[in-house]
Write a protein that holds these residues in place. Structure first.
Motif, PDB file in Angstrom:
ATOM      1  N   ILE A 208      71.668  59.927  47.768  1.00  0.00           N
ATOM      2  CA  ILE A 208      70.476  60.618  48.282  1.00  0.00           C
ATOM      3  C   ILE A 208      70.875  61.874  49.052  1.00  0.00           C
ATOM      4  N   GLN A 209      71.893  61.759  49.901  1.00  0.00           N
ATOM      5  CA  GLN A 209      72.339  62.916  50.673  1.00  0.00           C
ATOM      6  C   GLN A 209      72.832  64.035  49.750  1.00  0.00           C
ATOM      7  N   ARG A 210      73.576  63.665  48.728  1.00  0.00           N
ATOM      8  CA  ARG A 210      74.052  64.673  47.772  1.00  0.00           C
ATOM      9  C   ARG A 210      72.889  65.316  47.022  1.00  0.00           C
TER      10      ARG A 210
ATOM     11  N   ASN B  34      69.293  69.765  45.674  1.00  0.00           N
ATOM     12  CA  ASN B  34      67.911  70.260  45.538  1.00  0.00           C
ATOM     13  C   ASN B  34      67.674  71.491  46.406  1.00  0.00           C
ATOM     14  N   MET B  35      68.220  71.475  47.614  1.00  0.00           N
ATOM     15  CA  MET B  35      68.058  72.635  48.489  1.00  0.00           C
ATOM     16  C   MET B  35      68.737  73.871  47.894  1.00  0.00           C
ATOM     17  N   ILE B  36      69.915  73.686  47.332  1.00  0.00           N
ATOM     18  CA  ILE B  36      70.625  74.809  46.703  1.00  0.00           C
ATOM     19  C   ILE B  36      69.843  75.320  45.504  1.00  0.00           C
ATOM     20  N   ARG B  37      69.328  74.407  44.718  1.00  0.00           N
ATOM     21  CA  ARG B  37      68.536  74.799  43.546  1.00  0.00           C
ATOM     22  C   ARG B  37      67.271  75.552  43.957  1.00  0.00           C
ATOM     23  N   ASP B  38      66.618  75.061  45.005  1.00  0.00           N
ATOM     24  CA  ASP B  38      65.409  75.735  45.492  1.00  0.00           C
ATOM     25  C   ASP B  38      65.728  77.142  46.007  1.00  0.00           C
ATOM     26  N   LEU B  39      66.843  77.252  46.721  1.00  0.00           N
ATOM     27  CA  LEU B  39      67.238  78.571  47.232  1.00  0.00           C
ATOM     28  C   LEU B  39      67.582  79.529  46.087  1.00  0.00           C
TER      29      LEU B  39
ATOM     30  N   GLN C  83      68.323  80.588  53.600  1.00  0.00           N
ATOM     31  CA  GLN C  83      69.743  80.435  53.317  1.00  0.00           C
ATOM     32  C   GLN C  83      70.545  80.345  54.614  1.00  0.00           C
ATOM     33  N   GLU C  84      70.164  81.122  55.606  1.00  0.00           N
ATOM     34  CA  GLU C  84      70.839  81.065  56.896  1.00  0.00           C
ATOM     35  C   GLU C  84      70.654  79.681  57.529  1.00  0.00           C
ATOM     36  N   PHE C  85      69.434  79.161  57.472  1.00  0.00           N
ATOM     37  CA  PHE C  85      69.145  77.821  57.991  1.00  0.00           C
ATOM     38  C   PHE C  85      69.957  76.766  57.230  1.00  0.00           C
ATOM     39  N   PHE C  86      70.028  76.937  55.926  1.00  0.00           N
ATOM     40  CA  PHE C  86      70.775  75.990  55.094  1.00  0.00           C
ATOM     41  C   PHE C  86      72.250  75.981  55.477  1.00  0.00           C
ATOM     42  N   PHE C  87      72.842  77.148  55.655  1.00  0.00           N
ATOM     43  CA  PHE C  87      74.258  77.213  55.998  1.00  0.00           C
ATOM     44  C   PHE C  87      74.541  76.621  57.373  1.00  0.00           C
ATOM     45  N   LYS C  88      73.629  76.805  58.307  1.00  0.00           N
ATOM     46  CA  LYS C  88      73.820  76.220  59.635  1.00  0.00           C
ATOM     47  C   LYS C  88      73.806  74.697  59.576  1.00  0.00           C
ATOM     48  N   ASN C  89      72.933  74.143  58.740  1.00  0.00           N
ATOM     49  CA  ASN C  89      72.789  72.689  58.660  1.00  0.00           C
ATOM     50  C   ASN C  89      73.682  72.043  57.606  1.00  0.00           C
TER      51      ASN C  89
END
Length: 145
Positions: free
Chosen positions: A42-44, A49-54, A66-72
């Motif tokens: 699930i975590q993977r 999914n987040m990468i695909r959405d971005l 993308q900045e939020f994604f990289f921080k988290n």
């Protein structure tokens, strides 16, 4: 005929209980391992999914997300690594439990074989004693006549 009594019966019962307990523990361990693997998957999937959405968004909208994604993502990667370590640990425990069950089963099976052999010897011994009694009774009857 007397009832067959095997002196090691209690030891055999203890071995059976130990094997049953180990099986229950293995079952619980397997369930826990499956749950951890599911959580890892699930975590993977969430990260993918987040990468695909971005990747699907246009550049102007994507920058803030993308900045939020990289921080988290560092925290998510640490969480995934921790889950992978737990999965490996559980797999090792599962392997050890399986080895323990195999050893317990071998000792239990060996003891059951010994019990069967002892019972066969007991039955043969009782049959010999009965035959001897019957021969003595026949001799006594023959002498009386």
């Amino acid at each position: 005929m007397k009832k067959f009594v095997w002196r090691l019966e209690r030891v055999l019962e203890i071995r059976k209980m130990q094997e049953q307990k180990a099986r229950v523990e293995l079952f619980a361990l397997t369930e826990k391992l499956a749950a951890m693997r599911g959580e890892l998957l699930i975590q993977r999937q969430i990260l993918e999914n987040m990468i695909r959405d971005l990747a699907g968004k246009n550049i102007n909208d994507r920058l803030a997300e993308q900045e939020f994604f990289f921080k988290n993502s560092a925290a998510s990667n640490n969480n995934i690594k921790m889950l992978q370590a737990k999965v490996q640990e559980l797999e090792l425990q599962q392997k050890q439990k399986i080895e323990e069950i195999v050893k317990l089963r071998q000792t239990k099976d060996g003891m059951e074989k010994l019990k069967a052999e002892a019972k066969e010897r007991y039955i043969k011994e009782q049959e010999k004693l009965e035959q001897k009694e019957m021969d003595e009774e026949a001799n006594i009857m023959f002498v009386r006549n």
